[in-house]
Scaffold this motif. Structure first.
Motif, PDB file in Angstrom:
ATOM      1  N   LYS A 226      -2.965  24.851  11.174  1.00  0.00           N
ATOM      2  CA  LYS A 226      -4.065  25.572  10.867  1.00  0.00           C
ATOM      3  C   LYS A 226      -4.510  25.361   9.116  1.00  0.00           C
ATOM      4  N   ASN A 227      -3.510  24.324   8.562  1.00  0.00           N
ATOM      5  CA  ASN A 227      -3.953  24.163   7.115  1.00  0.00           C
ATOM      6  C   ASN A 227      -5.366  23.379   7.196  1.00  0.00           C
ATOM      7  N   VAL A 228      -6.034  23.698   6.003  1.00  0.00           N
ATOM      8  CA  VAL A 228      -7.351  23.205   5.857  1.00  0.00           C
ATOM      9  C   VAL A 228      -7.296  21.944   4.823  1.00  0.00           C
ATOM     10  N   ARG A 229      -7.967  20.772   5.109  1.00  0.00           N
ATOM     11  CA  ARG A 229      -8.238  19.592   4.279  1.00  0.00           C
ATOM     12  C   ARG A 229      -9.726  19.187   4.082  1.00  0.00           C
ATOM     13  N   ASP A 230     -10.241  18.936   3.111  1.00  0.00           N
ATOM     14  CA  ASP A 230     -11.597  18.343   2.896  1.00  0.00           C
ATOM     15  C   ASP A 230     -11.551  16.990   2.925  1.00  0.00           C
TER      16      ASP A 230
END
Ligand code: NAD
Ligand code: DAU
Length: 359
Positions: A226-230
């Motif tokens: 669930k780690n978020v990256r752009d």
């Protein structure tokens, strides 16, 4: 503005973003100058990425010099030999997992190497010609650390790096900024989010997942996924850097982002579905390959970048929608099996074993 942009020294030009930038610049008719690509050719540097450029422009507008950015005498000689007026510093150790397993090279290249480039520029550009020259430092949004839901990184957000990689990049950013404040060196800095696209080394999430799906190998998702990256398509990063070179204000930092945030698990599911569609398989066919593995130590939960300054002040805009960029990337990796096999042979095999044994 009197900025020259004629004899451009690009460090790390044989890597992923550097080689894309060299392609980008030679496609842009507004660029009339020469490129001097200075690269040490670590495991991540590959001259095969630039074979076409070498054929067309080699010895005329494109020159390759194998060198370490930490070698003062060599870099100073190159500055004089090619009458360098612009430097773009892409060279770095760039992979977070490698920095956790062995930070030394990150300190040497990212911090001491950048310091060395600054020293050469300070001494050789001197007072004369400062208006014509520019030292652009390519950096990352990881220097800001992790950001809470609903918030994002601005250029004035305090640095809070959490990995040896991001700490080394943060340190180099501070040095670059200090050389402007202290010595008046003409600098700009950009902090960009996660790139993807052709020529990316398959240790990074997107190419690793594409290749593993194509080969029906396990898809290792760190932690709960669930780690978020752009995500930003690499060509858009190149156009942003070129914008900053042409129009950026000396001493300023510009954030660059894709405005395409995703949880890692969402991204991996999308890749599974897109490739299933291409291969004529059931939508969920490849998802059975997903496996959750031990998390990366110090894993930043969320990155989110605000790039309004670059858009409003310099008129930059992304050209690629995330879906289009992903289609291009999947096609590129599917069509360039030879490139993939060559970069994955040798040293990379050893790294894979060490990385996965440590999990
Ligand atoms: P990469 O690892 O693909 O390429 C790095 C290049 O630098 C290689 O060609 C390597 O041979 C060269 N190099 C390494 N050490 C060197 C040294 N001491 N002297 C000379 N050359 C050396 O990296 P990348 O993904 O293309 O990243 C380029 C830059 O962009 C880095 O500074 C990175 O921190 C930054 N950045 C990357 C991303 C991303 O998503 N990949 C995002 C934001 C910023
Ligand atoms: O944000 C910009 C940064 O993006 C750049 O400065 C770095 O040079 C670049 O490597 C990239 O760093 P990340 O650590 O975000 O990228 P990576 O591709 O290694 O990982 C992306 C996310 O996916 C991250 O949350 C970790 C996770 N991941 C990664 C790999 C390789 C997995 O879940 N499984 C994996 O196998």
């Amino acid at each position: 503005m009197k900025r020259k942009l004629e004899n451009i020294l690009i460090t790390g030009g044989a890597g992923f973003i550097g080689s894309n930038f060299i392609h980008y610049l030679f496609k842009d008719n507004s660029f009339k100058g020469k490129i001097i690509n200075v690269d040490k050719l670590t495991y991540a540097g590959n001259l095969e990425n630039l074979q076409d450029i070498e054929k067309i422009h080699g010895g005329k507008r494109y020159f390759f010099e194998k060198a370490d950015i930490g070698d003062f005498d060599r870099i100073a000689d190159l500055f004089q030999k090619y009458e360098i007026d612009t430097l773009i510093n892409f060279a770095a150790e760039s992979h977070v997992d490698r920095s956790i397993l062995g930070p030394k090279d990150f300190i040497e290249t990212n911090i001491i190497g950048t310091f060395n480039l600054l020293e050469v520029a300070r001494k050789l550009w001197g007072e004369v010609g400062k208006e014509e020259a520019l030292f652009h430092h390519v950096s990352t949004d990881e220097v800001y650390g992790s950001v809470k839901d609903g918030d994002c990184f601005y250029e004035y957000t305090a640095y809070q790096p959490n990995s040896p990689y991001s700490a080394s990049k943060a340190s180099s950013d501070h040095l670059v900024r200090a050389y402007n404040k202290t010595y008046g060196l003409p600098i700009t800095i950009s902090n960009c989010s996660n790139n993807y696209g052709p020529y990316q080394f398959p240790e990074k999430l997107i190419p690793l997942m594409i290749l593993n799906i194509l080969e029906e190998k396990p898809l290792p998702v760190y932690g709960d996924g669930k780690n978020v990256r752009d995500w930003l398509y690499v060509e858009d990063h190149c156009s942003a850097i070129w914008h900053i070179l042409k129009y950026g204000k000396v001493g300023e930092t510009y954030n660059i982002g894709g405005e395409s945030e995703l949880e890692n698990i969402e991204l991996v599911n999308i890749l599974c579905e897109l490739i299933a569609q291409i291969k004529g398989r059931d939508k969920d066919y490849y998802k059975k390959l997903i496996c959750f593995v031990t998390d990366r130590p110090g894993h930043d939960r969320r990155y989110a970048i605000n790039c309004d300054k670059l858009k409003k002040e310099l008129g930059w805009q992304q050209s690629y929608k995330f879906e289009n960029g992903l289609d291009e990337t999947i096609s590129w990796y599917s069509e360039n099996k030879g490139w993939v096999d060559r970069v994955k042979s040798g040293e990379y095999k050893k790294w894979l074993v060490i990385n996965y044994e440590s999990r």
